[in-house]
Design a protein around this motif. Structure first.
Motif, PDB file in Angstrom:
ATOM      1  N   GLU A 121       0.784  -1.321   0.265  1.00  0.00           N
ATOM      2  CA  GLU A 121       0.400  -0.048  -0.109  1.00  0.00           C
ATOM      3  C   GLU A 121       0.749   1.576  -0.298  1.00  0.00           C
ATOM      4  OE1 GLU A 121       0.879  -1.466   3.805  1.00  0.00           O
ATOM      5  OE2 GLU A 121      -0.394  -2.380   2.646  1.00  0.00           O
ATOM      6  N   ARG A 122       1.730   1.124   0.293  1.00  0.00           N
ATOM      7  CA  ARG A 122       3.034   2.374   0.280  1.00  0.00           C
ATOM      8  C   ARG A 122       3.126   2.498  -1.017  1.00  0.00           C
ATOM      9  NH1 ARG A 122       6.844   1.291   5.261  1.00  0.00           N
ATOM     10  NH2 ARG A 122       4.964  -0.369   6.371  1.00  0.00           N
ATOM     11  N   LEU A 123       3.309   1.158  -1.701  1.00  0.00           N
ATOM     12  CA  LEU A 123       4.328   1.564  -3.274  1.00  0.00           C
ATOM     13  C   LEU A 123       3.432   2.965  -4.102  1.00  0.00           C
ATOM     14  CD1 LEU A 123       6.031  -2.042  -3.648  1.00  0.00           C
ATOM     15  CD2 LEU A 123       6.514  -0.119  -2.524  1.00  0.00           C
ATOM     16  N   THR A 124       4.342   2.967  -5.141  1.00  0.00           N
ATOM     17  CA  THR A 124       3.519   4.054  -5.904  1.00  0.00           C
ATOM     18  C   THR A 124       3.865   2.960  -7.226  1.00  0.00           C
ATOM     19  OG1 THR A 124       4.910   5.687  -5.235  1.00  0.00           O
ATOM     20  CG2 THR A 124       3.384   5.968  -7.999  1.00  0.00           C
ATOM     21  N   LEU A 125       2.308   2.203  -7.518  1.00  0.00           N
ATOM     22  CA  LEU A 125       1.854   1.194  -8.761  1.00  0.00           C
ATOM     23  C   LEU A 125       1.226   1.489 -10.106  1.00  0.00           C
ATOM     24  CD1 LEU A 125       0.780  -2.061  -5.685  1.00  0.00           C
ATOM     25  CD2 LEU A 125       2.954  -1.572  -6.829  1.00  0.00           C
ATOM     26  N   PRO A 126       1.461   0.927 -10.902  1.00  0.00           N
ATOM     27  CA  PRO A 126       2.048  -0.235 -11.362  1.00  0.00           C
ATOM     28  C   PRO A 126       4.226   0.119 -10.914  1.00  0.00           C
ATOM     29  CG  PRO A 126       1.486   0.585 -13.332  1.00  0.00           C
ATOM     30  CD  PRO A 126       0.788   1.035 -12.640  1.00  0.00           C
ATOM     31  N   LEU A 127       4.508  -0.752 -10.774  1.00  0.00           N
ATOM     32  CA  LEU A 127       6.092  -0.295 -10.610  1.00  0.00           C
ATOM     33  C   LEU A 127       6.588  -0.722 -12.147  1.00  0.00           C
ATOM     34  CD1 LEU A 127       7.777  -3.465  -7.812  1.00  0.00           C
ATOM     35  CD2 LEU A 127       7.204  -0.834  -7.987  1.00  0.00           C
ATOM     36  N   GLU A 128       7.722  -0.137 -12.288  1.00  0.00           N
ATOM     37  CA  GLU A 128       8.215   0.389 -13.853  1.00  0.00           C
ATOM     38  C   GLU A 128       9.538  -0.254 -13.904  1.00  0.00           C
ATOM     39  OE1 GLU A 128       7.564   1.958 -16.360  1.00  0.00           O
ATOM     40  OE2 GLU A 128       5.495   2.434 -14.912  1.00  0.00           O
ATOM     41  N   ASN A 129      10.523  -0.863 -12.870  1.00  0.00           N
ATOM     42  CA  ASN A 129      11.271  -2.078 -12.662  1.00  0.00           C
ATOM     43  C   ASN A 129      11.561  -2.556 -11.522  1.00  0.00           C
ATOM     44  OD1 ASN A 129      12.674   0.085 -11.113  1.00  0.00           O
ATOM     45  ND2 ASN A 129      12.838   1.304 -12.977  1.00  0.00           N
TER      46      ASN A 129
END
Length: 184
Positions: A105-113
């Motif tokens: 929940e703390r990540l900026t999704l979607p990840l790029e790499n």
């Protein structure tokens, strides 16, 4: 035989997952993985999935190929710009993925790499206590029961590990292995 998708509940023929060439390539990548890492990578791929549509199989293949290359190197650097590396086994990489999934929940999704994963794994690999927690020690064979050949192979393995960890130079490692061969 029909199976049920664990994510959406839809049923489909088992063979359908392997008919597509890209599906076969993706499945083959998981076949050689350490089981704990394979399970973690399946969940990790969800972090790359765009919100309104699924992750393309070709993109999943590329992501897994890149990740396998990182894991197979046996070490991790904080990022591609540095040369400071730490030893990292497949189990340490799996622990890094698990840690990322726990804070999803703390990540900026979607990840790029895989950059953030590398930083997380580097943090784990830098802390011997965390490494010991995620990677239980292997039971060792009693030396008295080891054959001479097994002891010889263990010594070679330790020398190769020391070379990988940078404790010994490649030349020193080769010299020690050659000395072992002369003593057998």
């Amino acid at each position: 035989m029909r199976i049920q998708c664990p994510c959406c509940g839809e049923q489909f023929p088992l063979e359908a997952g392997f008919l597509d060439d890209e599906g076969k390539r993706l499945a083959a990548q998981f076949a050689g993985m350490e089981p704990r890492l394979g399970r973690a990578v399946l969940a990790y791929l969800r972090l790359f999935s765009p919100a309104k549509r699924g992750l393309r199989t070709s993109r999943a293949i590329k992501l897994v190929e890149d990740l396998v290359h990182l894991v197979d190197s046996g070490s991790v650097t904080r990022d591609a710009r540095t040369t400071d590396s730490k030893p990292a086994t497949a189990v340490v990489w799996a622990a890094g993925i698990d840690q990322m999934l726990a804070q999803r929940e703390r990540l900026t999704l979607p990840l790029e790499n895989h950059h953030y994963l590398r930083a997380v794994v580097y943090g784990i690999a830098s802390d011997p206590q965390q490494v010991a927690k995620v990677q239980p020690p292997r039971p060792s064979k009693p030396r008295s029961r080891m054959t001479a050949q097994q002891l010889h192979q263990e010594q070679i393995g330790r020398i190769n590990s020391d070379v990988l960890l940078g404790i010994l130079s490649k030349e020193d490692g080769e010299q020690r292995i050659a000395e072992l061969g002369a003593s057998v």
